[in-house]
Design a protein around this motif. Structure first.
Motif, short mmCIF file in Angstrom:
data_model
loop_
_atom_site.label_atom_id
_atom_site.label_comp_id
_atom_site.label_asym_id
_atom_site.label_seq_id
_atom_site.Cartn_x
_atom_site.Cartn_y
_atom_site.Cartn_z
N UNK A 89 0.83 -1.21 0.00
CA UNK A 89 0.00 0.00 0.00
C UNK A 89 0.86 1.26 0.00
N UNK A 90 1.95 1.25 0.74
CA UNK A 90 2.86 2.40 0.76
C UNK A 90 3.41 2.67 -0.64
N UNK A 91 3.89 1.63 -1.30
CA UNK A 91 4.44 1.80 -2.65
C UNK A 91 3.37 2.19 -3.66
N UNK A 92 2.18 1.62 -3.52
CA UNK A 92 1.07 1.95 -4.43
C UNK A 92 0.67 3.41 -4.28
N UNK A 93 0.57 3.89 -3.05
CA UNK A 93 0.19 5.30 -2.84
C UNK A 93 1.27 6.25 -3.35
N UNK A 94 2.52 5.86 -3.20
CA UNK A 94 3.60 6.68 -3.74
C UNK A 94 3.50 6.76 -5.27
N UNK A 95 3.24 5.63 -5.91
CA UNK A 95 3.09 5.62 -7.38
C UNK A 95 1.89 6.45 -7.80
N UNK A 96 0.80 6.35 -7.05
CA UNK A 96 -0.42 7.12 -7.38
C UNK A 96 -0.16 8.62 -7.30
N UNK A 97 0.61 9.05 -6.32
CA UNK A 97 0.91 10.47 -6.15
C UNK A 97 1.94 10.99 -7.15
N UNK A 98 2.83 10.11 -7.61
CA UNK A 98 4.01 10.58 -8.34
C UNK A 98 4.12 10.17 -9.79
N UNK A 99 3.20 9.36 -10.31
CA UNK A 99 3.30 9.06 -11.74
C UNK A 99 2.97 10.34 -12.51
N UNK A 100 3.61 10.57 -13.64
CA UNK A 100 3.41 11.82 -14.38
C UNK A 100 1.95 12.11 -14.76
N UNK A 101 1.16 11.09 -15.07
CA UNK A 101 -0.23 11.35 -15.44
C UNK A 101 -1.02 11.80 -14.21
N UNK A 102 -0.77 11.21 -13.05
CA UNK A 102 -1.44 11.70 -11.83
C UNK A 102 -1.12 13.17 -11.60
N UNK A 103 0.13 13.54 -11.84
CA UNK A 103 0.54 14.93 -11.60
C UNK A 103 -0.14 15.91 -12.55
N UNK A 104 -0.47 15.47 -13.76
CA UNK A 104 -1.06 16.39 -14.74
C UNK A 104 -2.58 16.52 -14.57
N UNK A 105 -3.20 15.52 -13.97
CA UNK A 105 -4.65 15.56 -13.82
C UNK A 105 -5.05 16.50 -12.69
N UNK A 106 -5.95 17.42 -12.98
CA UNK A 106 -6.48 18.31 -11.96
C UNK A 106 -7.85 17.76 -11.56
N UNK A 107 -7.80 16.58 -10.96
CA UNK A 107 -9.02 15.88 -10.59
C UNK A 107 -8.74 15.07 -9.34
N UNK A 108 -9.80 14.68 -8.66
CA UNK A 108 -9.65 13.77 -7.53
C UNK A 108 -9.16 12.42 -8.05
N UNK A 109 -8.15 11.89 -7.42
CA UNK A 109 -7.64 10.57 -7.78
C UNK A 109 -7.77 9.68 -6.56
N UNK A 110 -8.45 8.55 -6.72
CA UNK A 110 -8.58 7.60 -5.62
C UNK A 110 -7.88 6.31 -6.00
N UNK A 111 -7.50 5.55 -4.98
CA UNK A 111 -6.79 4.29 -5.20
C UNK A 111 -7.38 3.23 -4.28
N UNK A 112 -7.79 2.11 -4.84
CA UNK A 112 -8.21 0.91 -4.10
C UNK A 112 -7.21 -0.16 -4.45
N UNK A 113 -6.28 -0.45 -3.54
CA UNK A 113 -5.21 -1.41 -3.84
C UNK A 113 -5.34 -2.63 -2.94
N UNK A 114 -5.06 -3.78 -3.50
CA UNK A 114 -5.11 -5.02 -2.72
C UNK A 114 -4.02 -5.96 -3.22
N UNK A 115 -3.25 -6.50 -2.27
CA UNK A 115 -2.26 -7.52 -2.57
C UNK A 115 -2.94 -8.87 -2.48
#
Length: 143
Positions: free
Chosen positions: A115-141
Motif C-alpha cells: 500500500x505504501x508503494x502503491x500510494x507513492x506511485x499514485x501520487x508521483x506518476x506523471x499522469x497523476x501529476x497532470x490531472x487536476x481531478x480527484x484521484x482515488x486508489x483501491x489497492x489489494x495484494x
C-alpha cells in the motif's frame, strides 16, 4: 531527459453530429474514430476520457513496477483499471475523478509495504501529476 509525444485529432461537422479521428505518433492510434456518440452514447470508437483512463492506468502501473523494483520486489502481476469520470460543469464538462483499482501479486511483499508503494506511485506518476481531478486508489495484494 525530455520527451515529447504527439497525437492529433481531426474533426468534421458539428459537435453533436460531426465525427473525428485520432492518431498518435507511434501509430497505435491511426484514424481511430471518435464522435459525440462514442463519447456519450457508447457507440464503437474511442473518446478522450477512455484514452486518459488508459494513460493513467498504464503510467501508474509502470511507476509502481519501478517502485517495487527499487524496494527489491518483482511482481508476478499488477493489474490496474482507471475509471475516469466526466461530469457536467456549467455549460460544459470537466474530468472530475480518476479512480484507480489495483490488484497485485508480489511474492514476499506484505500488505503495508504494498500500500505504501502503491500510494507513492499514485501520487508521483506523471499522469497523476497532470490531472487536476480527484484521484482515488483501491489497492489489494492478492495471494
Amino acid at each position: 531527459m525530455k520527451m515529447i509525444r504527439k497525437a492529433s485529432a481531426v474533426w468534421r461537422g458539428t459537435g453533436r453530429d460531426g465525427s473525428g479521428a485520432l492518431s498518435s505518433g507511434s501509430g497505435v492510434l491511426s484514424d481511430t474514430p471518435y464522435s459525440f456518440k462514442t463519447r456519450f452514447e457508447g457507440d464503437p470508437g474511442t473518446n478522450p476520457e477512455e484514452l486518459i483512463a488508459a494513460a493513467h492506468a498504464g503510467c501508474f502501473t509502470m511507476a509502481l513496477a519501478f517502485g517495487l523494483q527499487r524496494a527489491g520486489f518483482t511482481p508476478d502481476e499488477l493489474s490496474t483499471e482507471a475509471a475516469v469520470s466526466l461530469d457536467q460543469d456549467g455549460a460544459g464538462f470537466k474530468i472530475s475523478r480518476s479512480a484507480l483499482t489495483l490488484r497485485g501479486k508480489v511474492p514476499g511483499l506484505d500488505e503495508a509495504k504494498f500500500l505504501e508503494l502503491a500510494h507513492d506511485a499514485e501520487q508521483n506518476c506523471p499522469v497523476s501529476k497532470v490531472l487536476n481531478a480527484e484521484i482515488t486508489l483501491d489497492a489489494r495484494l492478492e495471494p
